[in-house]
Motif scaffolding. Structure first.
Motif, PDB file in Angstrom:
ATOM      1  N   CYS A   4     153.287  53.780 -42.058  1.00 25.46           N
ATOM      2  CA  CYS A   4     153.736  52.394 -41.921  1.00 25.46           C
ATOM      3  C   CYS A   4     154.560  52.056 -43.163  1.00 25.46           C
ATOM      4  O   CYS A   4     154.108  52.319 -44.276  1.00 25.46           O
ATOM      5  N   PHE A  22     154.882  49.440 -44.600  1.00 25.69           N
ATOM      6  CA  PHE A  22     154.218  48.388 -45.371  1.00 25.69           C
ATOM      7  C   PHE A  22     152.862  48.834 -45.926  1.00 25.69           C
ATOM      8  O   PHE A  22     152.441  48.361 -46.969  1.00 25.69           O
ATOM      9  N   CYS A  23     152.164  49.724 -45.230  1.00 27.92           N
ATOM     10  CA  CYS A  23     150.797  50.107 -45.590  1.00 27.92           C
ATOM     11  C   CYS A  23     150.663  51.557 -46.039  1.00 27.92           C
ATOM     12  O   CYS A  23     149.633  51.924 -46.594  1.00 27.92           O
ATOM     13  N   HIS A  48     152.420  48.821 -36.215  1.00 27.78           N
ATOM     14  CA  HIS A  48     151.168  49.171 -36.875  1.00 27.78           C
ATOM     15  C   HIS A  48     150.190  48.038 -36.584  1.00 27.78           C
ATOM     16  O   HIS A  48     150.381  46.912 -37.036  1.00 27.78           O
ATOM     17  N   CYS A  85     148.391  45.631 -39.459  1.00 29.68           N
ATOM     18  CA  CYS A  85     149.233  44.666 -40.182  1.00 29.68           C
ATOM     19  C   CYS A  85     150.176  43.913 -39.243  1.00 29.68           C
ATOM     20  O   CYS A  85     150.843  42.978 -39.665  1.00 29.68           O
TER      21      CYS A  85
HETATM   22 ZN   LIG Z   1     151.037  48.455 -41.659  1.00 26.00          ZN
END
Ligand SMILES: [Zn+2]
Length: 87
Positions: free
Chosen positions: A6, A8-9, A57, A60
């Motif tokens: 991801c 972001f993660c 995802h 999130c």
């Molecule tokens: Zn994420």
């Protein structure tokens, strides 16, 4: 189990992701014929090799682009759809 990244993660288990469709398969706009909806909903190029796809995802809730090899399942790259400074 395969790991997807991801944007972001970071790396997470593939079970945390949901496939959103082929990138570039744009929803018909306005008053269009049924054939346009049929193409959008049911017909795919089913590419062999590198393909750009939309994924979410789930933890999130972010939607992002994933470039993935459809033969080897190798993830080539992932990127946010909107740059972080514009989000
Ligand atoms: Zn994420």
């Amino acid at each position: 189990m395969q790991l997807f990244t991801c944007p972001f993660c970071g790396p997470r288990a593939e079970t945390e992701f949901h496939f959103g469709g082929d990138a570039g398969n744009l929803r018909p706009e306005g008053d269009v014929e049924a054939n346009a909806w049929t193409d959008y909903l049911y017909f795919r190029n089913n590419r062999r090799g590198a393909a750009r796809e939309i994924w979410m995802h789930l933890p999130c809730r972010e939607v992002f682009m994933m470039e993935r090899d459809t033969l080897t399942h190798e993830v080539i790259a992932t990127e946010a759809l909107v740059p972080e400074e514009q989000a």
